[in-house]
Design a protein around this motif. Structure first.
Motif, PDB file in Angstrom:
ATOM      1  N   PRO A 179     -11.853   4.119  -1.749  1.00 27.36           N
ATOM      2  CA  PRO A 179     -10.341   3.466  -1.557  1.00 27.36           C
ATOM      3  C   PRO A 179      -9.559   4.494  -2.002  1.00 27.36           C
ATOM      4  CG  PRO A 179     -12.472   3.341  -3.880  1.00 27.36           C
ATOM      5  CD  PRO A 179     -12.904   3.923  -2.944  1.00 27.36           C
TER       6      PRO A 179
ATOM      7  N   LYS B 205      -5.878   5.389  -3.422  1.00 23.05           N
ATOM      8  CA  LYS B 205      -4.785   4.738  -4.303  1.00 23.05           C
ATOM      9  C   LYS B 205      -3.318   5.267  -4.376  1.00 23.05           C
ATOM     10  CE  LYS B 205      -3.985   4.277  -9.913  1.00 23.05           C
ATOM     11  NZ  LYS B 205      -4.659   5.826 -11.144  1.00 23.05           N
ATOM     12  N   ARG B 206      -3.054   4.247  -4.860  1.00 19.75           N
ATOM     13  CA  ARG B 206      -1.398   4.308  -4.099  1.00 19.75           C
ATOM     14  C   ARG B 206      -0.616   4.277  -5.638  1.00 19.75           C
ATOM     15  NH1 ARG B 206      -2.903   7.223  -1.057  1.00 19.75           N
ATOM     16  NH2 ARG B 206      -2.640   6.912   0.704  1.00 19.75           N
ATOM     17  N   GLU B 207       0.556   4.059  -5.557  1.00 16.25           N
ATOM     18  CA  GLU B 207       1.168   4.002  -7.353  1.00 16.25           C
ATOM     19  C   GLU B 207       2.247   2.519  -6.341  1.00 16.25           C
ATOM     20  OE1 GLU B 207       2.680   5.796 -10.229  1.00 16.25           O
ATOM     21  OE2 GLU B 207       0.585   6.255 -10.452  1.00 16.25           O
TER      22      GLU B 207
ATOM     23  N   ALA C  58      -0.243   0.368 -10.349  1.00 15.03           N
ATOM     24  CA  ALA C  58      -1.267   1.278  -9.293  1.00 15.03           C
ATOM     25  C   ALA C  58      -1.841   0.014  -8.100  1.00 15.03           C
ATOM     26  CB  ALA C  58      -2.756   1.742  -9.369  1.00 15.03           C
ATOM     27  N   TYR C  59      -1.856   0.664  -6.715  1.00 15.52           N
ATOM     28  CA  TYR C  59      -3.157  -0.655  -5.541  1.00 15.52           C
ATOM     29  C   TYR C  59      -3.885   0.327  -5.181  1.00 15.52           C
ATOM     30  CZ  TYR C  59       0.582   0.721  -2.623  1.00 15.52           C
ATOM     31  OH  TYR C  59       1.467   1.776  -1.466  1.00 15.52           O
ATOM     32  N   PHE C  60      -4.695  -0.067  -4.515  1.00 12.63           N
ATOM     33  CA  PHE C  60      -5.962   0.022  -3.093  1.00 12.63           C
ATOM     34  C   PHE C  60      -5.926  -0.422  -1.897  1.00 12.63           C
ATOM     35  CE2 PHE C  60      -6.824   1.085  -7.534  1.00 12.63           C
ATOM     36  CZ  PHE C  60      -7.318   2.202  -8.550  1.00 12.63           C
TER      37      PHE C  60
END
Length: 257
Positions: free
Chosen positions: A192, A194-196, A203-205
């Motif tokens: 995964p 991770k991003r914002e 957060a999303y992935f």
């Protein structure tokens, strides 16, 4: 041999180069119908669409009837058998997928899922993939595809079994050979990222993938592909019961209650 009635599907989408090469390899074998996803449906396995409507659109294709379906490979086979075709095909072939579907990755593969959907209905199926994902060269595989189909006609697949065919990375020296192999153990793990969200901060992935390398038997498809062989694994999807566990624990389980 008599001409075949062939259904082609895939998971990379109806506009992918791989499906064109598969059609080009088999178009002389009989009547060919193409029913494939409208957009890419990789890693959808046997999933089906039940909560949104399916759209089936006829597509222009030189020398074949072609249809695009707004769903998965399994959806495509279901629509082909229930809506599009006037009779069941003699054979379902799926691919040519970019990236190998070797080892236990068959459990994720939409390419294999399309062939399995047919096998569940008693229709022989073959899934075709090439090992190179980023820059696949499909043309070196196409002379061998009719030969593989010819073999399955001479020596039919058992009931509820598909043939999962993988070609190695392209080599100017050619394919080292062809092996009827056992399924390897390698499979896909998550990686995964991770991003914002730029305004909300949530957060999303991106799932990301990597392959779990396992100890492989020398006659497995994973090991043989790495050595430059093309592999074909007869994958059985009929009886899924672990009979040994059933026999050993049936009475104990029932007495437990």
């Amino acid at each position: 041999m008599p001409k075949l009635n062939i259904l082609i599907t895939n998971d990379d989408g109806i506009d992918s180069p791989g499906i064109w090469h598969l059609w080009d390899a088999v178009k002389h074998l009989g009547r060919v119908t193409i029913v494939a996803p409208e957009v890419e449906q990789s890693a959808t396995a046997l999933s089906i669409t039940t909560r949104t409507p399916l759209h089936v659109k006829k597509r222009a294709w030189d020398g074949a009837e072609a249809w695009a379906v707004s769903g998965t490979p399994a959806d495509c086979v279901k629509m082909a058998l229930s809506v599009i075709l006037d009779s069941a095909p003699d054979l379902i072939i799926s691919g040519i997928n970019r990236g190998a579907n070797s080892g236990r990755t068959v459990l994720y593969s939409g390419t294999c899922g399309g062939a399995i959907e047919g096998a569940l209905r008693g229709i022989p199926g073959i899934a075709f993939s090439v090992s190179d994902y980023l820059k696949p060269q499909f043309s070196f595989t196409t002379p061998y595809i009719p030969k593989i189909i010819e073999f399955t006609r001479k020596y039919p697949l058992p009931e509820a079994t598909i043939l999962n065919v993988n070609f190695p990375l392209y080599d100017e020296a050619g394919i080292k050979g062809f092996k009827l192999a056992r399924q390897g153990r390698e499979y896909i793990l998550e990686s995964p990222l991770k991003r914002e969200h730029p305004t909300e901060g949530s957060a999303y992935f991106w799932m990301g993938i990597r392959f779990l390398e396992c100890h492989e038997e020398e006659d497995s498809d994973v090991a043989l592909l790495k050595k430059g062989y093309a592999t074909a694994v007869p994958v059985h999807i009929g009886e899924l019961t672990h009979v040994g566990h059933l026999d050993a624990h049936k009475t104990l389980f029932e007495q437990h209650f």
